[in-house]
Write an enzyme that holds these catalytic residues in place. Sequence first.
Site, short mmCIF file in Angstrom:
data_model
loop_
_atom_site.label_atom_id
_atom_site.label_comp_id
_atom_site.label_asym_id
_atom_site.label_seq_id
_atom_site.Cartn_x
_atom_site.Cartn_y
_atom_site.Cartn_z
N CYS A 5 0.23 3.49 3.04
CA CYS A 5 0.86 2.93 4.23
C CYS A 5 2.35 3.31 4.30
CB CYS A 5 0.71 1.41 4.25
SG CYS A 5 -1.00 0.84 4.26
N CYS A 16 0.83 -1.21 0.00
CA CYS A 16 0.00 0.00 0.00
C CYS A 16 0.86 1.26 0.00
CB CYS A 16 -0.93 -0.03 1.22
SG CYS A 16 -1.84 1.51 1.47
#
Length: 435
Positions: free
Chosen positions: A56, A53
């Site tokens: 993230c 991600c």
Amino acid sequence: MAAWRRGVALRLCATVVLLDMAFCKGFVEDLDESFKDSRKDDIWLVDFYAPWCGHCKKLEPIWNEVGLEMKSIGSPVKVGKMDATSYSSIASEFGVRGYPTIKLLKGDLAYNYRGPRTKNDIIEFAHRVSGALIRPLPSQQMFEHVQKRHRVFFVYIGGESPLKEKYIDAASELIVYTYFFSASEEVVPEYVTLKEMPAVLVFKDETYFVYDEYEDGDLSSWINRERFQNYLTVDGFLLYELGDTGKLVAIAVIDEKNTSTEHTRLKSIIQEVARDYRDQFHSELKVPTVVVLNTSNQQYFLLDRQITNAEDMVQFINNILDGTVEAQGGDSILQRLKRIVFDAKSTIVSIFKSSPLMGCFLFGLPLGVISIMCYGIYTADADGGYIEERYEVSRSEIENPEQIEESKAQQEPRTGDSPVPAVQEPKDVLEKKKD
């Protein structure tokens, strides 16, 4: 010599940066399956992430700073992170549906964080939720301190009552957004006048508003509406939260850094309407080329006239309310499909930008398997064996017709002098005999 010194300085800087990153990471614990059983012993602030991600990865350095800050101030909150793809069962148990997801876990309760992903905002969320649900204000000095520190906060004034029970229930639900306090009538400022006790007040925009059960309805809904300032700067997270109120939001789209007459004029008009016409619209109004959002059905209204003063702005909003301004967007099936396509496209692009190899694996492998299956189904020949068998029988008949006739004559049963009619041969065999 100078070049050598610059090289040494650069290497030293790089070493310091790496050490600093490693130092920060030391205050964030990597969690595994054992966390499920041990997490109730402490208060935890957890980042559920996915390695591929992109968002993230952007949060990671900020999260390390959060861990360092919480440790340095002696907070009882422990900071950790968990790979939600490796421990999907635990993540699913906590209701993780997207990445990154930030939760504060306190006993049996789990609180979601929806605010901006900045160090200060995350730390404030942790302090607010990890502390007492309703915090007492024992003195006027403490009340003044809270006013200086918080732009919006709620206060219950009075003793035990059914209203206090509703206030506690609302606080348990909305503590993730704002602060809740309790105080006696002697503690509140002298400019506050109360018609009856007990009472619930919201302090914001350098004034206060009192909850009226008959006019404002449900207390939780009123708090959810009033937890915003009348005039504030909108970002993606705040706009998402405004959607929970079901109210119209007027947004002025301007450049805050631009001090030209047009930008300043439009900003001042929006501020004036938000301040002086709150009771008329009772909705949260926002800044730049004005866009009005209906958060109950996701419709929006674009400015259709020149705004020169507050009266023009008021007229525009009134036209929206009476239906004479054309609505755009909405929550129709077509609009929902467009949003789904947009969200899917954004997710796929994000994955490929952050990790191309992972994107190829996630999307290439399933497509390859599906392609092979489709090819196999398309090329399968279910009748091949039957055709080949029929062809072999027919060929044997053609090559040895006399032998077949003799075997059939021997197998024909007779009754007296009249033979029993033979079983009719298959049509395809007869046709081959004729040939």
